[in-house]
Design a protein around this motif. Structure first.
Motif, PDB file in Angstrom:
ATOM      1  N   VAL A   1    -103.215 -96.605  -5.231  1.00 47.54           N
ATOM      2  CA  VAL A   1    -103.385 -96.943  -3.765  1.00 47.54           C
ATOM      3  C   VAL A   1    -102.146 -98.075  -4.590  1.00 47.54           C
ATOM      4  O   VAL A   1    -101.913 -98.194  -5.839  1.00 47.54           O
ATOM      5  CB  VAL A   1    -104.219 -98.443  -4.184  1.00 47.54           C
ATOM      6  CG1 VAL A   1    -104.863 -99.150  -5.073  1.00 47.54           C
ATOM      7  CG2 VAL A   1    -104.327 -99.400  -2.426  1.00 47.54           C
ATOM      8  N   PHE A   2    -101.157 -99.257  -3.964  1.00 49.51           N
ATOM      9  CA  PHE A   2    -100.270 -99.629  -4.395  1.00 49.51           C
ATOM     10  C   PHE A   2    -100.144-101.224  -3.137  1.00 49.51           C
ATOM     11  O   PHE A   2    -100.618-101.299  -2.393  1.00 49.51           O
ATOM     12  CB  PHE A   2     -98.669 -99.010  -4.861  1.00 49.51           C
ATOM     13  CG  PHE A   2     -98.688 -97.931  -5.214  1.00 49.51           C
ATOM     14  CD1 PHE A   2     -98.402 -98.267  -6.237  1.00 49.51           C
ATOM     15  CD2 PHE A   2     -98.925 -96.665  -5.115  1.00 49.51           C
ATOM     16  CE1 PHE A   2     -98.733 -97.430  -7.786  1.00 49.51           C
ATOM     17  CE2 PHE A   2     -98.416 -95.223  -6.004  1.00 49.51           C
ATOM     18  CZ  PHE A   2     -98.268 -96.534  -7.036  1.00 49.51           C
ATOM     19  N   GLY A   3     -99.991-102.400  -3.633  1.00 52.70           N
ATOM     20  CA  GLY A   3     -99.749-103.648  -3.195  1.00 52.70           C
ATOM     21  C   GLY A   3     -98.964-104.412  -3.941  1.00 52.70           C
ATOM     22  O   GLY A   3     -98.682-104.537  -4.959  1.00 52.70           O
ATOM     23  N   LEU A   4     -98.540-105.678  -2.759  1.00 49.97           N
ATOM     24  CA  LEU A   4     -97.977-106.386  -3.571  1.00 49.97           C
ATOM     25  C   LEU A   4     -97.411-107.521  -3.359  1.00 49.97           C
ATOM     26  O   LEU A   4     -98.136-108.186  -2.462  1.00 49.97           O
ATOM     27  CB  LEU A   4     -96.528-106.475  -3.910  1.00 49.97           C
ATOM     28  CG  LEU A   4     -95.917-105.911  -2.211  1.00 49.97           C
ATOM     29  CD1 LEU A   4     -95.224-107.302  -1.700  1.00 49.97           C
ATOM     30  CD2 LEU A   4     -94.121-105.190  -2.506  1.00 49.97           C
ATOM     31  N   HIS A   5     -97.435-109.367  -4.241  1.00 43.43           N
ATOM     32  CA  HIS A   5     -98.138-110.254  -3.684  1.00 43.43           C
ATOM     33  C   HIS A   5     -96.370-111.377  -4.260  1.00 43.43           C
ATOM     34  O   HIS A   5     -96.159-110.691  -5.493  1.00 43.43           O
ATOM     35  CB  HIS A   5     -99.013-110.610  -4.543  1.00 43.43           C
ATOM     36  CG  HIS A   5     -99.024-112.280  -3.442  1.00 43.43           C
ATOM     37  ND1 HIS A   5     -98.630-113.295  -3.536  1.00 43.43           N
ATOM     38  CD2 HIS A   5    -100.463-112.653  -3.392  1.00 43.43           C
ATOM     39  CE1 HIS A   5     -99.521-113.559  -3.249  1.00 43.43           C
ATOM     40  NE2 HIS A   5    -100.744-113.796  -2.626  1.00 43.43           N
ATOM     41  N   CYS A   6     -95.830-112.173  -3.245  1.00 43.70           N
ATOM     42  CA  CYS A   6     -94.408-112.834  -3.586  1.00 43.70           C
ATOM     43  C   CYS A   6     -95.252-113.406  -4.954  1.00 43.70           C
ATOM     44  O   CYS A   6     -96.012-114.124  -5.109  1.00 43.70           O
ATOM     45  CB  CYS A   6     -95.006-113.959  -2.644  1.00 43.70           C
ATOM     46  SG  CYS A   6     -94.258-113.159  -0.894  1.00 43.70           S
ATOM     47  N   ASP A   7     -94.225-113.660  -5.526  1.00 38.45           N
ATOM     48  CA  ASP A   7     -94.165-114.946  -6.736  1.00 38.45           C
ATOM     49  C   ASP A   7     -92.965-115.742  -6.315  1.00 38.45           C
ATOM     50  O   ASP A   7     -91.820-115.381  -6.968  1.00 38.45           O
ATOM     51  CB  ASP A   7     -94.128-114.273  -7.801  1.00 38.45           C
ATOM     52  CG  ASP A   7     -94.771-114.934  -9.180  1.00 38.45           C
ATOM     53  OD1 ASP A   7     -94.640-115.898  -8.833  1.00 38.45           O
ATOM     54  OD2 ASP A   7     -95.656-114.355 -10.291  1.00 38.45           O
ATOM     55  N   SER A   8     -93.260-117.274  -6.434  1.00 37.58           N
ATOM     56  CA  SER A   8     -92.084-118.000  -6.688  1.00 37.58           C
ATOM     57  C   SER A   8     -91.619-118.894  -7.894  1.00 37.58           C
ATOM     58  O   SER A   8     -90.606-119.106  -8.321  1.00 37.58           O
ATOM     59  CB  SER A   8     -92.465-119.205  -5.529  1.00 37.58           C
ATOM     60  OG  SER A   8     -93.671-120.258  -6.496  1.00 37.58           O
ATOM     61  N   ALA A   9     -92.485-117.657  -8.582  1.00 34.93           N
ATOM     62  CA  ALA A   9     -91.758-118.169 -10.098  1.00 34.93           C
ATOM     63  C   ALA A   9     -90.858-116.881 -10.688  1.00 34.93           C
ATOM     64  O   ALA A   9     -90.236-116.731 -12.031  1.00 34.93           O
ATOM     65  CB  ALA A   9     -93.393-117.511 -11.290  1.00 34.93           C
ATOM     66  N   ILE A  10     -90.739-115.290  -9.336  1.00 36.92           N
ATOM     67  CA  ILE A  10     -89.686-114.470 -10.037  1.00 36.92           C
ATOM     68  C   ILE A  10     -88.729-114.677  -8.883  1.00 36.92           C
ATOM     69  O   ILE A  10     -88.762-114.942  -7.482  1.00 36.92           O
ATOM     70  CB  ILE A  10     -90.899-113.637 -10.273  1.00 36.92           C
ATOM     71  CG1 ILE A  10     -92.064-112.657 -11.223  1.00 36.92           C
ATOM     72  CG2 ILE A  10     -89.493-112.215 -10.408  1.00 36.92           C
ATOM     73  CD1 ILE A  10     -92.648-111.274 -11.047  1.00 36.92           C
TER      74      ILE A  10
END
Ligand SMILES: [Zn+2]
Ligand SMILES: [Zn+2]
Length: 405
Positions: free
Chosen positions: A166-175
């Motif tokens: 299983v794979f997922g992602l989350h936005c990150d405004s530090a990257i």
């Protein structure tokens, strides 16, 4: 992954970019709270059906699950997005700002949906190359524990066919946009919550000796709780215990008879998370007893510690490096004390939770999650969609069996 496949993914992600951007903006304009994602789920369903993907709706109330069956037999991999928004009034001046009063996609879940739908578009084009199946999981209510992931799992989303990664992602405004954050092992905390009521005996402020001052007991309890992190748990294990809300008292010359407190307890280690409620209760009961006060404590475990599988994370590293070059990998050095219900999927199935770089000062994409000015650099959507499509393909093609922990 073979080079021609990488090229194909890039071409398709480019081709679908404007569609995906529009889709994300549509989600953004009509945010819905957890378990109310009816319109959102409808749109997700419509988009998946357009691709000829088999769709199941109403999973755990508003959840949607699509399955793309590859032309060759093989494993099944899942890609997950969350659909819920937040009770925040948007303070951007974007032309597509929220039209649902007081609600906002301020955590980027609109972009997550666009990325997973984008991966579905790309993978549908590559159907004949797919050695297995891909499940697209759109879950309700990530923001509010007990969350949507657990009921989705209970509804069987990881079965029939059995999901082995299983794979997922989350936005990150530090990257920065263009880079993807990866982290092995423990990545996000278990965040529990507790409610405490301290009961004393009220009376006149001039006669404290006739009373049991609940405010004084509460003050001692709050201080003593800090000894859990400083004196009870191994100092190399991070622990956060915070009382974020306290209420009690009516007037300066009345000894308060009741104080209520609300707090959060977080850690990155399963053994520590088991010990915290026991320590909490012991300390509260000792302090209360010494003052002659009584108490009521309710403790609710939150999402579990999110632990990324080493092999699955390595697989994602390789995918990212092959598609965008090694410099696109953003190694996240330290875990975070925030929580995420993707952890439940990772308890059942190996996989990894990635961070999608969305930072771009030129587009004002600098604000942290849950900020009323939160926004994403939409160029990240094609990157997120490509990476998810890529990890799904690489996972299905990998001969190595990725073992559960
Ligand atoms: Zn959030
Ligand atoms: Zn979020």
């Amino acid at each position: 992954m073979e080079n021609y496949l990488i090229e194909k993914i890039k071409v398709f992600s480019e081709r679908y970019l404007s569609k995906l951007t529009k889709l994300r903006r549509d989600f953004h304009q009509y945010p819905e709270l957890g378990y109310n994602e009816f319109k959102t789920a409808e749109r997700v369903t419509k988009e998946l059906k357009k691709l000829g993907i088999q769709v199941k709706t109403g999973v755990a109330k508003t959840g949607v699950v699509g399955i793309l069956t590859g032309e060759k037999k093989g494993k099944t991999v899942a890609l997950r997005a969350d659909m819920d928004a937040l009770p925040i009034t948007e303070q951007t001046s974007l032309p597509y700002k929220s039209k649902n009063k007081g609600l906002m996609h301020a955590c980027g879940h609109d972009a997550h949906m666009a990325c997973v739908i984008g991966a579905a578009m790309i993978l549908s084009e590559l159907k004949e190359k797919l050695p297995g199946n891909v499940k697209f999981i759109f879950q309700p209510s990530e923001e509010s524990p007990p969350g949507g992931a657990k009921p989705m799992i209970q509804a069987g989303v990881l079965k029939n066919p059995h999901v082995s990664g299983v794979f997922g992602l989350h936005c990150d405004s530090a990257i920065p946009v263009g880079r993807i954050g990866v982290k092995d092992g423990p990545f996000m905390a278990q965040a529990d919550s507790f409610n405490l009521t301290i009961k004393g005996v009220g009376g006149h402020g001039a006669r404290p000796h006739d009373c049991i001052d609940a405010i004084l007991v509460a003050a001692q309890v709050i201080q003593a709780l800090q000894t859990i992190a400083s004196r009870k748990i191994d100092p190399v294990q991070p622990v956060v215990i915070s009382v974020g809300k306290i209420q009690g008292g009516t007037k300066r010359n009345i000894i308060c008879d009741k104080v209520t407190l609300e707090g959060t307890a977080r850690s990155l280690n399963k053994e520590v998370t088991r010990r915290i409620p026991v320590l909490l209760k012991n300390i509260i009961s000792g302090v209360a007893r010494s003052a002659g006060a009584s108490f009521e404590l309710s403790y609710s475990p939150g999402y579990p510690v999110l632990i990324n599988d080493h092999q699955a994370t390595d697989l994602a590293r390789e995918t990212i490096a092959n598609m965008f070059g090694r410099q696109a990998i953003f190694e996240i050095k330290k875990p975070l004390m925030g929580a995420e219900d993707f952890a439940y999927y990772l308890e059942k199935v190996p996989g990894t939770f990635l961070r999608l770089g969305i930072r771009n000062p030129k587009k004002n994409a600098i604000y942290p999650w849950h900020h009323p000015k939160f926004t994403v650099d939409e160029d990240a959507i094609k990157i997120g969609a490509s990476v998810l499509a890529g990890v799904a393909l690489d996972f299905l093609n990998s001969k190595k069996k990725i073992q559960s922990r």
